[in-house]
Scaffold this active site. Sequence first.
Site, PDB file in Angstrom:
ATOM      1  CE1 TYR A  65      -3.474   2.741   0.670  1.00 15.82           C
ATOM      2  CE2 TYR A  65      -2.240   3.232   2.675  1.00 15.82           C
ATOM      3  CZ  TYR A  65      -3.217   3.560   1.756  1.00 15.82           C
ATOM      4  OH  TYR A  65      -3.945   4.720   1.921  1.00 15.82           O
ATOM      5  CD  GLN A 171     -11.457   5.653   0.473  1.00 13.68           C
ATOM      6  OE1 GLN A 171     -11.341   4.461   0.778  1.00 13.68           O
ATOM      7  NE2 GLN A 171     -10.544   6.547   0.773  1.00 13.68           N
ATOM      8  CE  LYS A 173      -9.958   1.931  -0.538  1.00 17.83           C
ATOM      9  NZ  LYS A 173      -9.013   3.011  -0.230  1.00 17.83           N
ATOM     10  CG  ASP A 202      -8.554   5.986  -2.337  1.00 18.58           C
ATOM     11  OD1 ASP A 202      -7.660   6.348  -3.127  1.00 18.58           O
ATOM     12  OD2 ASP A 202      -8.322   5.629  -1.163  1.00 18.58           O
ATOM     13  CD  GLU A 227      -8.667   9.152  -0.440  1.00 17.45           C
ATOM     14  OE1 GLU A 227      -9.804   9.528  -0.079  1.00 17.45           O
ATOM     15  OE2 GLU A 227      -8.008   8.312   0.199  1.00 17.45           O
ATOM     16  CG  ASP A 250      -4.364   8.274   1.341  1.00 15.41           C
ATOM     17  OD1 ASP A 250      -3.422   8.315   2.150  1.00 15.41           O
ATOM     18  OD2 ASP A 250      -5.257   7.421   1.436  1.00 15.41           O
ATOM     19  CE  LYS A 274      -5.088   6.160   4.793  1.00 18.18           C
ATOM     20  NZ  LYS A 274      -5.889   7.298   4.305  1.00 18.18           N
ATOM     21  CD1 TRP A 329     -12.413   4.107   6.438  1.00 16.48           C
ATOM     22  CD2 TRP A 329     -10.571   3.258   7.417  1.00 16.48           C
ATOM     23  NE1 TRP A 329     -12.339   2.762   6.139  1.00 16.48           N
ATOM     24  CE2 TRP A 329     -11.234   2.207   6.723  1.00 16.48           C
ATOM     25  CE3 TRP A 329      -9.409   2.957   8.113  1.00 16.48           C
ATOM     26  CZ2 TRP A 329     -10.743   0.900   6.688  1.00 16.48           C
ATOM     27  CZ3 TRP A 329      -8.923   1.652   8.087  1.00 16.48           C
ATOM     28  CH2 TRP A 329      -9.596   0.637   7.373  1.00 16.48           C
TER      29      TRP A 329
END
Length: 376
Positions: A65, A171, A173, A202, A227, A250, A274, A329
């Site tokens: 990620y 959100q 994906k 996202d 995003e 992000d 994050k 989140w």
Amino acid sequence: MSKIFVGYTVKIAEIHIYQHDLPVVGPAYKMSLSQVTKLDTTIVEVVTNTGISGFGETCPVGPTYQPAHAAGARAAIAEIAPHLIGLEPLTIGTVQRRMHQALAGHNYAKAALDIALWDIAGKVHGMRVCDLLGGAARERVQSYYAVGIDEPDEVARVVRDKQGEGFVRLQIKVGGRNVAQDIEVVRKVFEVRDPAVSITLDANRAWTTRDAIQLSMACSDLDFVMEQPCATYDEVKSIKSLVRHPIYLDENTVDLNMIMRSIYDGVADGFSMKTTRVGGLTNMRTIREICQATNRPLSCDDSWGGDIIAAACLHIGATVPPNLSEGVWIADPYIEGNYDPENGIRLKDGWLDVPKGPGLGIVPDKSLWSTPQSFA
Ligand code: 0XW
Ligand code: MG
């Protein structure tokens, strides 16, 4: 010198590093470039000479990620920990400097230690972390649900369910497939979405600039935020004036420098932030101030993890002015159980109650975790 009550100097006496598995409940959690079924989380306990301990947590959502992985977090914390024994945990800046002297980079590992220091500070002062961070703007913060990559009908079904549960932001994906399929998903989502619910797409870095521009043009009648559409900051910058939708960054926002640059370049309209990527709550507090000064909305999230990281995100999230808050989140809907059965962080109708106890407000059951690697 930091003292508690009757002139007692608080010092770091021990640091313990724990490992814990957090399996995904139900089907794999699918993003554009990766899917995960079980996450490996790392918890640190910073024990002081007063008997007060602080906890921190970091849990990369798999090894691809971001440039972060679970074993890397533990190795980095083990590298740093011996340098922190004997320091005063309430002088967070001093401990931060020592961390940077001990190891360059590895913010996602340092974040766990930073969070533990804030937990200690709260417990020593008898205050909640959100109050130490400037004060909670509210006692209930909205969360948002991330709908994984799937077929259009299934995504629309989850959107219907989740907005019915009370989520005010979703959100979706996207990415990692033909952009025509993403456009189909988006159209289906907007057939069922309640206009009071805000939508973010996202792509988790997966779109080419071509994909992002095409999707934005094809859906110019629909109101959503894009995003992290593309992999690099330069790609995102190159499409900014060509797309019709606001952009939140992000994965690209790895430090304060990048955040400021993206604002002053006019690239970032907001952030999906994050906590561990940027090094913990100390830097999140600064990011909150930057966002406030420049009117950029932000969410206070992490990539995964249990009660400790969820509480950390919720405490900083509670301090964001509501008009700029995109929520907090947490992984709660995708995992089972809590470290703290009584005060653990749970979603209620898409919203989160800020914990009431001192520090992070979590009293974890340490017996759930592995035997620690310890430093004294
Ligand atoms: C939805 N999140 C906050 C959690 C996932 O792990 C990834 C992330 C994101 O926005 O990319
Ligand atoms: Mg994201």
